[in-house]
Design a protein around this motif. Structure first.
Motif, PDB file in Angstrom:
ATOM      1  N   UNK A   1       0.837  -1.199   0.000  1.00 35.18           N
ATOM      2  CA  UNK A   1       0.000   0.000   0.000  1.00 35.18           C
ATOM      3  C   UNK A   1       0.869   1.245   0.000  1.00 35.18           C
ATOM      4  N   UNK A   2       0.855   2.025  -1.082  1.00 39.34           N
ATOM      5  CA  UNK A   2       1.640   3.270  -1.112  1.00 39.34           C
ATOM      6  C   UNK A   2       1.232   4.200   0.028  1.00 39.34           C
ATOM      7  N   UNK A   3       2.214   4.799   0.681  1.00 38.12           N
ATOM      8  CA  UNK A   3       1.962   5.665   1.828  1.00 38.12           C
ATOM      9  C   UNK A   3       2.579   7.033   1.576  1.00 38.12           C
ATOM     10  N   UNK A   4       1.804   8.083   1.819  1.00 42.26           N
ATOM     11  CA  UNK A   4       2.331   9.442   1.684  1.00 42.26           C
ATOM     12  C   UNK A   4       3.286   9.731   2.844  1.00 42.26           C
ATOM     13  N   UNK A   5       4.188  10.661   2.625  1.00 42.24           N
ATOM     14  CA  UNK A   5       5.132  11.098   3.663  1.00 42.24           C
ATOM     15  C   UNK A   5       5.990   9.944   4.194  1.00 42.24           C
ATOM     16  N   UNK A   6       6.381   9.052   3.292  1.00 38.60           N
ATOM     17  CA  UNK A   6       7.129   7.871   3.700  1.00 38.60           C
ATOM     18  C   UNK A   6       8.457   8.240   4.366  1.00 38.60           C
ATOM     19  N   UNK A   7       9.062   9.358   3.931  1.00 40.93           N
ATOM     20  CA  UNK A   7      10.345   9.770   4.510  1.00 40.93           C
ATOM     21  C   UNK A   7      10.214  10.189   5.964  1.00 40.93           C
TER      22      UNK A   7
ATOM     23  N   UNK B   1      10.254   6.948  12.025  1.00 41.76           N
ATOM     24  CA  UNK B   1       9.486   6.752  13.257  1.00 41.76           C
ATOM     25  C   UNK B   1       9.239   5.263  13.508  1.00 41.76           C
ATOM     26  N   UNK B   2       9.018   4.500  12.422  1.00 44.07           N
ATOM     27  CA  UNK B   2       8.811   3.057  12.572  1.00 44.07           C
ATOM     28  C   UNK B   2      10.103   2.368  13.044  1.00 44.07           C
ATOM     29  N   UNK B   3      11.240   2.826  12.533  1.00 37.48           N
ATOM     30  CA  UNK B   3      12.513   2.265  12.994  1.00 37.48           C
ATOM     31  C   UNK B   3      12.686   2.492  14.494  1.00 37.48           C
ATOM     32  N   UNK B   4      12.390   3.718  14.925  1.00 34.34           N
ATOM     33  CA  UNK B   4      12.519   4.030  16.346  1.00 34.34           C
ATOM     34  C   UNK B   4      11.487   3.272  17.169  1.00 34.34           C
ATOM     35  N   UNK B   5      10.281   3.119  16.630  1.00 35.51           N
ATOM     36  CA  UNK B   5       9.209   2.422  17.354  1.00 35.51           C
ATOM     37  C   UNK B   5       9.611   0.993  17.703  1.00 35.51           C
ATOM     38  N   UNK B   6      10.153   0.252  16.734  1.00 34.75           N
ATOM     39  CA  UNK B   6      10.460  -1.146  17.013  1.00 34.75           C
ATOM     40  C   UNK B   6      11.608  -1.263  18.010  1.00 34.75           C
ATOM     41  N   UNK B   7      12.544  -0.333  17.967  1.00 36.82           N
ATOM     42  CA  UNK B   7      13.635  -0.374  18.948  1.00 36.82           C
ATOM     43  C   UNK B   7      13.107  -0.111  20.354  1.00 36.82           C
ATOM     44  N   UNK B   8      12.167   0.817  20.471  1.00 35.42           N
ATOM     45  CA  UNK B   8      11.562   1.090  21.783  1.00 35.42           C
ATOM     46  C   UNK B   8      10.743  -0.100  22.260  1.00 35.42           C
ATOM     47  N   UNK B   9      10.079  -0.788  21.333  1.00 32.00           N
ATOM     48  CA  UNK B   9       9.330  -1.993  21.702  1.00 32.00           C
ATOM     49  C   UNK B   9      10.279  -3.088  22.202  1.00 32.00           C
TER      50      UNK B   9
END
Length: 288
Positions: free
Chosen positions: A144-150, A155-163
């Motif tokens: 699914x193409x997502x706007x504002x991917x940059x 944020x997703x990289x940081x999210x998984x590290x915090x998890x």
């Protein structure tokens, strides 16, 4: 053949990569047949398996990654294989973790300083429900193409590290991150001999040993009393000559096994060093 993940520069037309302006964020790996390959992770990486199992082969044994766990891998070269049950497929996600992100997280989380070397280049971790949910959401971004991917993917990289930190693995993850971001030079001789027969550049070796290219060349000359390219080619050629004399492998196979970029390059260097081609050496052995 050596596969580089992420490739530098990334191929933004390859739909199996999630890419932004600063490079590749993640890789989707789908296989229908089991295979074994050598992979050069050019970034520290978190690997998730969705289907099947990933086998990581080390000199000390084999590590199995399943959908119930995940593995943190330091940048480096790994021999990987897939286990696929008949009629099913293998699927994995690789999330790349740039040093800049890891340094910022270590500072924010007040991890302190590294006290000792990690030793192993990997860390196997259990996946709880939140991490499973993250994995499934990350998979959807490939379809699914997502706007504002940059803005979103960092944020997703940081999210998984915090998890990971919040899953009861804080000390282990902190130790891994501190080791991964360390700027202390690695053992140069160990690095060179570990990757001697891989088709890596001097820049790759410098990076893997935590040195600038200039520092790598200077330290190499001091240790081996020879320029890096000259010494490395000589070691590869000596191993290639040993294979020519004691195996039935084709020249193309020996080229790959000894880390040369192409058969023509290998043959040219071999003739320049020994005065004859690999084929003529083998012919002389047969005649004798």
């Amino acid at each position: 053949m050596l596969f580089r993940f992420p490739p530098i520069p990334p191929d933004k037309t390859d739909a199996t990569f999630l890419c932004g302006k600063e490079g590749a964020f993640a890789k989707l790996k789908i296989e229908s047949k089991a295979g074994k390959r050598t992979v050069f992770l050019t970034e520290h990486t978190l690997l998730f398996v969705r289907k099947g199992a990933k086998l990581l082969h080390f000199s000390t044994g084999t590590v199995t990654v399943t959908p119930d766990n995940a593995v943190l891998l330091k940048k480096g070269i790994y021999v990987m294989a897939e286990y696929i049950e008949e009629g099913l497929s293998f699927e994995a996600l690789l999330l790349f973790l740039p040093v800049k992100l890891l340094k910022a997280l270590a500072l924010q989380q007040q991890f302190g300083r590294k006290t000792e070397h990690q030793g192993e280049p990997f860390m196997l971790l259990p996946c709880n429900d939140l991490m499973q949910g993250f994995k499934e959401q990350l998979r959807q971004y490939f379809d699914t193409p997502v706007a504002n991917i940059d803005q979103l993917l960092p944020l997703k990289q940081k999210e998984i590290l915090l998890l990971l930190i919040s899953s009861g693995q804080r000390n282990r993850v902190a130790h891994f991150i501190l080791d991964a971001i360390s700027t202390e030079p690695e053992d140069l001789e160990y690095t060179v001999r570990t990757y001697l027969l891989q088709p890596v550049t001097l820049e790759d070796l410098a990076n893997l040993s935590n040195r600038s290219l200039a520092s790598f060349k200077r330290d190499f000359q001091r240790l081996f009393n020879a320029p890096p390219k000259q010494w490395i080619n000589r070691q590869r050629l000596e191993y290639a000559r040993l294979l020519l004399q004691n195996s039935n492998q084709r020249v193309a196979e020996i080229t790959t096994e000894c880390g040369f970029e192409s058969p023509s390059h290998f043959i040219r260097l071999f003739k320049k060093t020994y005065g004859h081609t690999p084929q003529s050496l083998r012919a002389d052995i047969t005649i004798d």
